[in-house]
Design an enzyme around this catalytic site. Structure first.
Site, mmCIF file in Angstrom:
data_model
loop_
_atom_site.group_PDB
_atom_site.id
_atom_site.type_symbol
_atom_site.label_atom_id
_atom_site.label_comp_id
_atom_site.label_asym_id
_atom_site.label_seq_id
_atom_site.Cartn_x
_atom_site.Cartn_y
_atom_site.Cartn_z
ATOM 1 N N HIS A 147 26.643 18.891 11.054
ATOM 2 C CA HIS A 147 25.434 18.490 11.353
ATOM 3 C C HIS A 147 25.178 19.127 12.596
ATOM 4 O O HIS A 147 26.428 19.804 13.221
ATOM 5 C CB HIS A 147 25.120 17.436 12.031
ATOM 6 N N GLU A 201 32.544 9.901 10.758
ATOM 7 C CA GLU A 201 33.514 10.222 12.094
ATOM 8 C C GLU A 201 33.910 9.297 11.983
ATOM 9 O O GLU A 201 33.929 8.118 11.297
ATOM 10 C CB GLU A 201 32.335 10.776 12.777
#
Length: 277
Positions: free
Chosen positions: A23, A135
């Site tokens: 990202h 994550e």
């Protein structure tokens, strides 16, 4: 004895091209670089992209279009957090959304206080949210997701059907997911990719997920290739890899192989003729 070949050869239908993307810059990245303890702050809950992060998205989008990737990617898989979904739709989505077009937008206007226009799903690949590529889970508030109910109006054209629970039941305040467990989850995710029919897939995910998932690969390669595979990702970096099904995980047949001998006729190899003399 002949030395082992330094290149690999595999049937094409046993391979998939995966475009891995970390990202773009989020507000948690900025705060965490100044003070690591900031990751424990509830103020960074499901952190969104910074203005600089959106600039990174715009630049990667230009690359994806100029390189031709935008025409070849068949599916976008994204971690269901605000920063990854903003990155995914900004890079791989359609153009600006126009009212009156009978397709839902990938992202609603000003999602995450971004001051960005809505993004169309027109002429874009399908997007699916997947928990397996999140994550590290736990402790860091930036890695806790919102409910699916909250996300759906913000990202109407993303498919959230693979997420089992509306609320985030995976994140725990006091327990941070161990690296070994994250690596196992990453391998499970790659195996899941083999259940998909698409052969060229973009995955928008996170630094820790990429580091610990990719660490399992490249041990049979030259050390420089191993280092290339395992090098940490920059914000909004795209890296393309090929994964190979060596264990018959997938069941798809080749779309390009041709059986030959149509129409049928004698086809004994010349080597066979030599051996019969």
């Amino acid at each position: 004895m002949d030395a082992a070949p330094s290149v690999g050869l595999y049937p094409l239908h046993r391979c998939k091209t995966i475009h891995l993307v970390r990202h773009a810059q989020g507000f948690h990245n900025v705060a965490g670089e100044k003070d690591h303890s900031a990751y424990m702050s509830p103020d960074l809950f499901d952190a969104q992209l910074t203005p600089l992060g959106w600039d990174q998205v715009d630049n990667l989008r230009k690359h994806v279009h100029s390189s031709g990737l935008s025409r070849s990617i068949e599916l976008v898989v994204v971690s269901p957090l605000l920063r990854t979904m903003q990155t995914a739709v900004g890079v791989f989505g359609g153009e600006g959304y126009v009212d009156g077009i009978d397709v839902p937008p990938l992202m609603a206007e000003n999602t995450g206080d971004s001051n960005r226009p809505a993004i169309s799903s027109l002429n874009s690949p399908p997007f699916v949210a997947m928990e397996l590529c999140r994550e590290h889970l736990g402790v860091h508030w930036c890695d806790k997701r919102r409910s699916v109910t909250e996300y759906k109006p913000l990202f109407p054209a993303i498919d959230f059907s693979l997420i089992e629970n509306d609320a985030d039941t995976l994140w725990e305040l006091e327990v941070r997911e161990e690296n070994e467990h994250l690596a196992q989850r990453g391998l499970k995710f790659l195996n899941w990719l083999w259940t998909r029919e698409e052969t060229e897939i973009a995955v928008v995910t996170h630094s820790g997920f990429l580091i610990h998932t990719l660490a399992a690969f490249g041990n049979d390669c030259h050390p420089s290739v191993k280092a290339e595979i395992c090098r940490p990702f920059n914000n909004c970096e795209l890296r393309s890899v090929v994964i190979v099904d060596k264990s018959m995980i997938g069941s798809s047949s080749s779309k390009t192989d041709y059986p030959g001998k149509i129409p049928r006729g004698p086809d004994a190899p010349s080597d066979d003729a030599d051996e019969k003399k």
